[in-house]
Write an enzyme that holds these catalytic residues in place. Structure first.
Site, PDB file in Angstrom:
ATOM      1  N   ASP A 346     -10.366   0.086  -4.216  1.00  0.00           N
ATOM      2  CA  ASP A 346     -10.140  -0.917  -3.180  1.00  0.00           C
ATOM      3  C   ASP A 346     -10.498  -2.286  -3.760  1.00  0.00           C
ATOM      4  O   ASP A 346     -10.915  -2.382  -4.918  1.00  0.00           O
ATOM      5  CB  ASP A 346     -10.945  -0.601  -1.903  1.00  0.00           C
ATOM      6  CG  ASP A 346     -10.201  -1.060  -0.647  1.00  0.00           C
ATOM      7  OD1 ASP A 346      -9.862  -2.260  -0.581  1.00  0.00           O
ATOM      8  OD2 ASP A 346      -9.939  -0.237   0.241  1.00  0.00           O
ATOM      9  N   VAL A 403      -2.001   1.333   0.990  1.00  0.00           N
ATOM     10  CA  VAL A 403      -2.459   0.023   1.476  1.00  0.00           C
ATOM     11  C   VAL A 403      -1.611  -0.391   2.684  1.00  0.00           C
ATOM     12  O   VAL A 403      -0.729   0.339   3.119  1.00  0.00           O
ATOM     13  CB  VAL A 403      -2.418  -1.048   0.357  1.00  0.00           C
ATOM     14  CG1 VAL A 403      -3.318  -0.638  -0.797  1.00  0.00           C
ATOM     15  CG2 VAL A 403      -0.997  -1.314  -0.137  1.00  0.00           C
ATOM     16  N   GLU A 405       1.047  -1.993   5.366  1.00  0.00           N
ATOM     17  CA  GLU A 405       2.519  -1.950   5.319  1.00  0.00           C
ATOM     18  C   GLU A 405       3.098  -3.326   4.966  1.00  0.00           C
ATOM     19  O   GLU A 405       3.708  -3.994   5.802  1.00  0.00           O
ATOM     20  CB  GLU A 405       3.082  -1.488   6.678  1.00  0.00           C
ATOM     21  CG  GLU A 405       2.842  -0.031   7.005  1.00  0.00           C
ATOM     22  CD  GLU A 405       3.723   0.916   6.199  1.00  0.00           C
ATOM     23  OE1 GLU A 405       4.891   1.105   6.549  1.00  0.00           O
ATOM     24  OE2 GLU A 405       3.244   1.483   5.195  1.00  0.00           O
ATOM     25  N   LYS A 410       2.149  -3.751  -1.718  1.00  0.00           N
ATOM     26  CA  LYS A 410       2.366  -2.402  -2.245  1.00  0.00           C
ATOM     27  C   LYS A 410       2.921  -2.476  -3.669  1.00  0.00           C
ATOM     28  O   LYS A 410       2.483  -1.733  -4.558  1.00  0.00           O
ATOM     29  CB  LYS A 410       3.338  -1.622  -1.335  1.00  0.00           C
ATOM     30  CG  LYS A 410       2.707  -1.157  -0.020  1.00  0.00           C
ATOM     31  CD  LYS A 410       3.735  -0.447   0.867  1.00  0.00           C
ATOM     32  CE  LYS A 410       3.145  -0.018   2.194  1.00  0.00           C
ATOM     33  NZ  LYS A 410       2.176   1.071   2.127  1.00  0.00           N
ATOM     34  N   SER A 432       4.902   4.579   5.942  1.00  0.00           N
ATOM     35  CA  SER A 432       5.486   5.357   7.034  1.00  0.00           C
ATOM     36  C   SER A 432       6.851   4.820   7.437  1.00  0.00           C
ATOM     37  O   SER A 432       7.568   5.465   8.192  1.00  0.00           O
ATOM     38  CB  SER A 432       4.559   5.341   8.250  1.00  0.00           C
ATOM     39  OG  SER A 432       4.294   4.013   8.634  1.00  0.00           O
ATOM     40  N   HIS A 453       4.282  10.744   2.669  1.00  0.00           N
ATOM     41  CA  HIS A 453       3.852  10.186   3.954  1.00  0.00           C
ATOM     42  C   HIS A 453       2.883  11.148   4.630  1.00  0.00           C
ATOM     43  O   HIS A 453       3.273  12.194   5.133  1.00  0.00           O
ATOM     44  CB  HIS A 453       5.100   9.921   4.824  1.00  0.00           C
ATOM     45  CG  HIS A 453       4.781   9.434   6.200  1.00  0.00           C
ATOM     46  ND1 HIS A 453       5.628   9.613   7.274  1.00  0.00           N
ATOM     47  CD2 HIS A 453       3.702   8.763   6.689  1.00  0.00           C
ATOM     48  CE1 HIS A 453       5.074   9.085   8.357  1.00  0.00           C
ATOM     49  NE2 HIS A 453       3.917   8.570   8.020  1.00  0.00           N
TER      50      HIS A 453
END
Length: 714
Positions: A346, A403, A405, A410, A432, A453
């Site tokens: 992270d 991470v 959306e 990303k 997603s 997912h």
């Protein structure tokens, strides 16, 4: 003697019956078993005077798997009489065994579930192998059935009504140590030799063994239904059960009926009652829906039905997880649980450590319950390495990005991780909604890029939706599939599309509920009818959980993407309600403490009273059936569109994905099976009615019309 049950009498005059169905990996209660058991009992009765006792064991890895579902799924209402008589035949055989007049011992060397456990219950003494793969119980309810081989009758007489109900109505399965504590078995053995030695010792010491319920003066533990304490429990049991089943699942209700009615009569009459309810459930549609999906289709998926056939099996050794939030922490946990090394990254070490602490919290609960040792906990946690450094991804053969959306974010984090991982590492995104083909442009090897997912909470949700991008190779897809099985999840495979399959269909569910609210329909009715239709929670409650601000963010991202492609965003009547909730009423969802529901500190959530004032209209209420059908039909129709567009590749993936991923009504067996069991012509007619009344989104897709015209099903 047939090989299905081997009959071996030793010098001590004890007969060992070894269950070994020819040509099957597991023993089942099929025609071969029934015939073999009949012959075996004839011989036991004929040779009774020369027999000291009987031991039942198995030559298979499992003790006995239960009823033959290939047989059960074909039984129609027209067969009910023959089926009922066949069931009474099975029960009669087990009754002959327990009233033979000689001690009978179950030497349980593997899992004994369903019919297998019913055979054990018909023995005077039960000894199980003390190994973790040995499970005992009656899971029939999970397939829409009840234990039909005497399981209800004997469990009630063994434990009493109240203590038996969790095993019967919930399908509770237990390990040998739990079974011993509960009084289901009498002893545990460490190996097969000890198992048989203890069985022989019992027979020698108890030549006159009889079942408790066949002893003079026997009383059901806890009392019969007329006993005050039991009567008090039974006064509320139906309403508690109804609250759980919402009337969608007949099996738990019939189990309660069989248990209570059977406890008021003698053993043989109780057997008849159980057989009648079992026949009713077996010939009914709900059991057919559930057996078809949760047994046959689930097994097809787990056996690799959607996996490319060519590539060799691959075992993931080290996984890198990008983002230590709720999803990333959950992915780290399930990976480490499967023995995989995990690097959890992270932006700060504090955030990464917090992600690891999520696993520690789950493990501490297991230690507290005695399900795990401190050493095992420490070894588990040692497999998770929190970090802020991409260099720690060295040696990773799988990277999973989890991470926020946001396409740019990303792309940035996956490219950096890819550079540090193994040259042939698979790079996956847990997005997603964002199309995988677009996200793959950020990496050097798009053929190695895939969507994995997960669903929240990851440690509990059984499904992973695998998304194949335009350039994803067969080998990458196979490796993704193998990893999902390795972490003991169920993989479904879909082709790339905006929202893939589950998020697309889930969106139709939430939007339909919100649209009804916008039309003026009562919020309480929307929520209640969704649950009556079989959805685990209502669309307004789940929208609060997801958060309407996130829904708005995803919608804006989609609109921008479509605009860049020169296409307009399709509008939905739910959007204006969401916008009002987020911008005007400032109630974006549960995380903010206010959404469609109020979340009082220390109290139970309840619908926001403002919904009545701002949305509901007394003259705009619609029939309850229409509310239920709008919720189920819109999801089923969207699923057909996913098949039509080639997003979904198999009926099994559609049904399992809809139930396990988004909670589609389980009684139906899944979104496509809902259409099958409704009847395609009737479904089309009802969809057209809904389209006339509530909007063209209910119009049946071309594929559905073609199948209906050809008399086919999905």
């Amino acid at each position: 003697m047939t090989d299905a049950i081997r009959y071996e009498k030793g010098p001590d005059n004890i007969v060992v019956l070894t269950l070994d169905m020819p040509g099957q990996s597991a023993n089942t209660m099929n025609a071969v078993y029934r015939e073999a058991m009949a012959k075996t009992l004839d011989r036991l009765e004929a040779e009774k005077d020369a027999i000291a006792g009987v031991i039942l064991t198995s030559a298979k890895k499992t003790f006995f798997a239960g009823g033959d579902l290939n047989e059960l799924v074909k039984v129609t209402r027209a067969d009910a009489g023959d089926f009922y008589r066949m069931v009474l035949g099975i029960k009669g055989q087990l009754r002959r065994l327990e009233t033979l007049g000689k001690p009978v011992v179950a030497a349980i060397n593997g899992a004994a579930l369903g019919g297998g456990w019913e055979i054990c219950l018909a023995c005077h003494h039960r000894i199980a192998l003390g190994e973790s793969h040995v499970q005992l119980g009656l899971p029939e309810v999970t397939l829409g059935l009840l234990p039909g081989g005497g399981g209800v009758v004997r469990m009630v007489r063994l434990l009493g009504i109240e203590k038996a109900l969790p095993y019967l109505a919930e399908g509770l399965k237990v390990r040998p140590d739990q079974a011993l504590k509960a009084g289901l078995i009498h002893d545990i053995a460490q190996d097969r030799d000890e198992l048989l030695a203890k069985a022989r010792a019992f027979i020698a010491a108890n030549p006159g063994a009889v079942q408790p319920w066949d002893m003079k003066g026997y009383k059901i533990p806890g009392g019969t239904p007329s006993t005050p304490a039991v009567a008090q429990m039974l006064a509320i049991a139906p309403s508690v059960l109804r609250d759980k089943t919402r009337g969608c699942f007949p099996a738990p209700e019939k189990i309660l009926c069989a248990a209570v009615e059977g406890a008021q009569v003698d053993f043989d009459t109780a057997q008849l009652i159980e057989a009648r309810y079992f026949t009713e459930l077996t010939t009914g549609q709900v059991a057919k829906n559930m057996i078809g999906t949760f047994w046959f289709q689930l097994n097809e998926i787990n056996a690799g039905g959607s996996r490319p056939k060519g590539p060799a099996r691959h075992e993931t050794k080290k996984v890198g997880v990008l983002g230590a939030g709720m999803m990333g922490a959950g992915i780290a946990y399930v990976s480490a649980a499967a023995g995989i090394e995990v690097v959890l990254k992270d932006v700060s070490i504090e955030a990464a450590e917090k992600g690891k602490a999520y696993s520690a919290g789950l493990l501490d609960k297991q230690v507290a319950r005695g399900h795990m040792t401190h050493d095992a906990r420490d070894a588990f946690l040692a497999r998770i390495k929190p970090t802020v450094d991409d260099a720690d991804f060295e040696g990773c053969d799988l990277i999973i990005e989890a991470v926020f959306e946001n396409r740019e974010l990303k792309g940035k984090v996956t490219a950096a991780a890819e550079a540090a991982a193994l040259p042939d590492a698979v790079i996956a995104s847990n997005t997603s909604t964002l199309p995988i083909t677009g996200l793959a442009t950020a990496v050097a090897r798009p053929e190695k890029f895939i969507g994995l997912h997960f669903f929240s909470p990851v440690d509990k949700m059984p499904l992973v939706e695998i998304i194949r991008g335009e350039k994803t190779s067969n080998e990458t897809l196979a490796r993704g599939f193998d990893y999902v099985l390795q972490i003991r999840k169920t993989p479904i495979v879909v082709n790339d599309s905006r929202g893939f399959f589950t998020s697309r269909v889930f969106g139709t569910f939430t939007n339909e509920g919100i649209a009804m609210l916008g039309e003026g329909v009562s919020a309480a009715m929307i929520e209640n009818e969704a649950r009556k239709a079989g959805m685990p929670v209502g669309p307004l409650a789940i929208s609060d959980e997801v958060s309407m601000s996130l829904m708005t963010h995803i919608r804006n991202q989609t609109a921008a993407d479509l605009q860049a492609e020169g296409r307009a965003m399709p509008q939905h009547p739910a959007f204006s309600v969401i916008d009002l909730m987020v911008t005007e009423y400032r109630r974006p969802g549960k995380a903010a403490g206010a959404g469609f529901y109020d979340y009082p500190a220390g109290g139970r959530k309840h619908l926001w009273p403002g919904l009545k004032a701002h949305f509901e209209k007394a003259d705009r209420q619609i029939p309850q059936e229409d509310v239920r059908d709008r919720i189920l039909f819109i999801q089923a129709i969207e699923t057909v569109r996913c098949v039509e567009e080639g997003v979904l590749l198999s009926t099994a993936d559609a049904n399992i994905g809809s139930v396990f991923g988004i909670g589609f009504a389980a009684w139906t067996g899944g979104a496509l099976q809902f259409i099958n069991q409704y009847g395609l012509d009737d479904f089309v007619a009802r969809a057209r009615y809904l389209a006339e009344q509530y909007g063209e989104r209910f119009e049946p897709p071309a594929l559905l019309l073609e199948k209906a015209a050809r008399g086919e099903s999905f």
